[in-house]
Write an enzyme that holds these catalytic residues in place. Structure first.
Site, PDB file in Angstrom:
ATOM      1  N   PRO A 103       0.795  -1.224   0.000  1.00  0.00           N
ATOM      2  CA  PRO A 103       0.000   0.000   0.000  1.00  0.00           C
ATOM      3  C   PRO A 103       0.832   1.280   0.000  1.00  0.00           C
ATOM      4  O   PRO A 103       1.893   1.347   0.617  1.00  0.00           O
ATOM      5  CB  PRO A 103      -0.837  -0.106   1.275  1.00  0.00           C
ATOM      6  CG  PRO A 103      -0.072  -1.025   2.165  1.00  0.00           C
ATOM      7  CD  PRO A 103       0.606  -1.987   1.239  1.00  0.00           C
ATOM      8  N   ASN A 104       0.320   2.240  -0.721  1.00  0.00           N
ATOM      9  CA  ASN A 104       0.844   3.599  -0.828  1.00  0.00           C
ATOM     10  C   ASN A 104       2.137   3.708  -1.626  1.00  0.00           C
ATOM     11  O   ASN A 104       2.612   4.815  -1.872  1.00  0.00           O
ATOM     12  CB  ASN A 104       1.018   4.244   0.561  1.00  0.00           C
ATOM     13  CG  ASN A 104      -0.287   4.318   1.301  1.00  0.00           C
ATOM     14  OD1 ASN A 104      -1.287   4.757   0.751  1.00  0.00           O
ATOM     15  ND2 ASN A 104      -0.302   3.848   2.534  1.00  0.00           N
ATOM     16  N   ARG A 149       4.898  11.203  -2.350  1.00  0.00           N
ATOM     17  CA  ARG A 149       4.572  10.918  -0.949  1.00  0.00           C
ATOM     18  C   ARG A 149       5.809  11.094  -0.064  1.00  0.00           C
ATOM     19  O   ARG A 149       6.794  10.407  -0.239  1.00  0.00           O
ATOM     20  CB  ARG A 149       4.080   9.477  -0.834  1.00  0.00           C
ATOM     21  CG  ARG A 149       3.857   9.021   0.575  1.00  0.00           C
ATOM     22  CD  ARG A 149       3.557   7.543   0.652  1.00  0.00           C
ATOM     23  NE  ARG A 149       3.420   7.167   2.050  1.00  0.00           N
ATOM     24  CZ  ARG A 149       3.772   6.008   2.541  1.00  0.00           C
ATOM     25  NH1 ARG A 149       4.257   5.074   1.753  1.00  0.00           N
ATOM     26  NH2 ARG A 149       3.621   5.758   3.816  1.00  0.00           N
ATOM     27  N   TYR A 208      10.977   8.999   1.418  1.00  0.00           N
ATOM     28  CA  TYR A 208      10.938   7.987   0.358  1.00  0.00           C
ATOM     29  C   TYR A 208      11.623   8.398  -0.946  1.00  0.00           C
ATOM     30  O   TYR A 208      11.735   7.566  -1.852  1.00  0.00           O
ATOM     31  CB  TYR A 208       9.482   7.598   0.071  1.00  0.00           C
ATOM     32  CG  TYR A 208       8.790   7.020   1.273  1.00  0.00           C
ATOM     33  CD1 TYR A 208       9.118   5.748   1.741  1.00  0.00           C
ATOM     34  CD2 TYR A 208       7.830   7.743   1.974  1.00  0.00           C
ATOM     35  CE1 TYR A 208       8.506   5.218   2.863  1.00  0.00           C
ATOM     36  CE2 TYR A 208       7.208   7.214   3.096  1.00  0.00           C
ATOM     37  CZ  TYR A 208       7.554   5.955   3.533  1.00  0.00           C
ATOM     38  OH  TYR A 208       6.941   5.432   4.645  1.00  0.00           O
ATOM     39  N   ASN A 262       8.111  -5.491  -0.948  1.00  0.00           N
ATOM     40  CA  ASN A 262       8.041  -4.311  -0.095  1.00  0.00           C
ATOM     41  C   ASN A 262       6.587  -4.252   0.367  1.00  0.00           C
ATOM     42  O   ASN A 262       5.728  -3.756  -0.361  1.00  0.00           O
ATOM     43  CB  ASN A 262       8.429  -3.041  -0.846  1.00  0.00           C
ATOM     44  CG  ASN A 262       8.419  -1.823   0.053  1.00  0.00           C
ATOM     45  OD1 ASN A 262       7.798  -1.827   1.111  1.00  0.00           O
ATOM     46  ND2 ASN A 262       9.091  -0.771  -0.369  1.00  0.00           N
ATOM     47  N   ALA A 308       3.145  -0.767   4.810  1.00  0.00           N
ATOM     48  CA  ALA A 308       2.578  -0.846   6.164  1.00  0.00           C
ATOM     49  C   ALA A 308       2.063  -2.234   6.511  1.00  0.00           C
ATOM     50  O   ALA A 308       1.939  -2.569   7.693  1.00  0.00           O
ATOM     51  CB  ALA A 308       1.465   0.184   6.319  1.00  0.00           C
ATOM     52  N   GLU A 337      12.561  -9.129   2.149  1.00  0.00           N
ATOM     53  CA  GLU A 337      11.708  -8.021   2.563  1.00  0.00           C
ATOM     54  C   GLU A 337      12.481  -6.734   2.303  1.00  0.00           C
ATOM     55  O   GLU A 337      13.632  -6.598   2.725  1.00  0.00           O
ATOM     56  CB  GLU A 337      11.368  -8.148   4.042  1.00  0.00           C
ATOM     57  CG  GLU A 337      10.527  -7.031   4.584  1.00  0.00           C
ATOM     58  CD  GLU A 337      10.221  -7.182   6.070  1.00  0.00           C
ATOM     59  OE1 GLU A 337       9.524  -6.292   6.596  1.00  0.00           O
ATOM     60  OE2 GLU A 337      10.675  -8.155   6.705  1.00  0.00           O
ATOM     61  N   HIS A 375      12.413  -2.406   2.357  1.00  0.00           N
ATOM     62  CA  HIS A 375      11.809  -1.137   2.778  1.00  0.00           C
ATOM     63  C   HIS A 375      12.707  -0.014   2.302  1.00  0.00           C
ATOM     64  O   HIS A 375      13.931  -0.076   2.484  1.00  0.00           O
ATOM     65  CB  HIS A 375      11.645  -1.070   4.293  1.00  0.00           C
ATOM     66  CG  HIS A 375      10.692  -2.088   4.825  1.00  0.00           C
ATOM     67  ND1 HIS A 375       9.327  -1.914   4.763  1.00  0.00           N
ATOM     68  CD2 HIS A 375      10.912  -3.300   5.386  1.00  0.00           C
ATOM     69  CE1 HIS A 375       8.736  -2.982   5.289  1.00  0.00           C
ATOM     70  NE2 HIS A 375       9.679  -3.838   5.668  1.00  0.00           N
ATOM     71  N   ARG A 430      12.438   4.766  12.680  1.00  0.00           N
ATOM     72  CA  ARG A 430      11.218   5.567  12.602  1.00  0.00           C
ATOM     73  C   ARG A 430      10.344   5.299  13.828  1.00  0.00           C
ATOM     74  O   ARG A 430      10.844   4.916  14.877  1.00  0.00           O
ATOM     75  CB  ARG A 430      10.501   5.252  11.287  1.00  0.00           C
ATOM     76  CG  ARG A 430      11.373   5.673  10.078  1.00  0.00           C
ATOM     77  CD  ARG A 430      10.707   5.498   8.780  1.00  0.00           C
ATOM     78  NE  ARG A 430       9.496   6.308   8.695  1.00  0.00           N
ATOM     79  CZ  ARG A 430       8.548   6.122   7.796  1.00  0.00           C
ATOM     80  NH1 ARG A 430       8.663   5.169   6.890  1.00  0.00           N
ATOM     81  NH2 ARG A 430       7.474   6.880   7.776  1.00  0.00           N
TER      82      ARG A 430
END
Length: 155
Positions: free
Chosen positions: A13-14, A21, A26, A78, A81, A102, A104, A111
């Site tokens: 998502p996103n 964004r 990012y 990726n 969330a 995985e 990111h 964070r």
């Protein structure tokens, strides 16, 4: 020439909003920029690269299931969330038994506290976090190296 390996990139998502964004976190590259660069490198490596992005958890689960039937050899995911919330994505990855990394873009460990836990990290073959869009390239190269090593190993 036949492609050596099939590798799937799955984005959660996103990530469709990359480039606009929270660019301080990012970066300014869009998801299309990242995928296009990764595909160019995959072509040089003689890898058939598939990609998929969805904001819907069930669609990601279905794409993970599909990886088995289309004979994907490695997944680069990726989860966005969903890393912090999705047991169903974890279960899907466990069910198909295909190795995966995985990824990111940001360093999830520097964070908010809730981002430091991922439901898929402990079952992954590795985690790339905090190296921006280069993480996709590193994951691709490493996945190919692992697959080549496995192919060339006899027991």
């Amino acid at each position: 020439m036949k492609n050596k390996f099939k590798i799937m990139i799955i984005n959660g998502p996103n990530l469709n909003l990359l480039g606009t964004r929270e660019t301080k976190i990012y970066g300014k590259k869009t998801l299309s920029d990242i995928i296009n660069k990764t595909k160019k490198i995959a072509n040089k490596l003689n890898v058939k690269l598939y990609n998929f992005q969805s904001n819907a958890e069930h669609k990601i689960v279905e794409k993970i299931h599909e990886c088995k039937s289309i004979k994907i050899k490695f997944i680069l995911i990726n989860p966005g969330a969903f890393a912090h919330t999705s047991i169903s994505i974890r279960d899907a990855l466990l069910a198909i038994q295909i190795p995966f990394f995985e990824i990111h873009i940001s360093n999830i460990f520097s964070r908010e506290n809730f981002r430091s836990h991922s439901w898929i990290s402990d079952i992954s073959n590795g985690i790339i976090s905090g190296f921006g869009s280069d993480g996709y390239i590193w994951a691709l190269h490493t996945a190919v190296n692992i697959l080549l090593e496995k192919k060339n190993t006899t027991y």
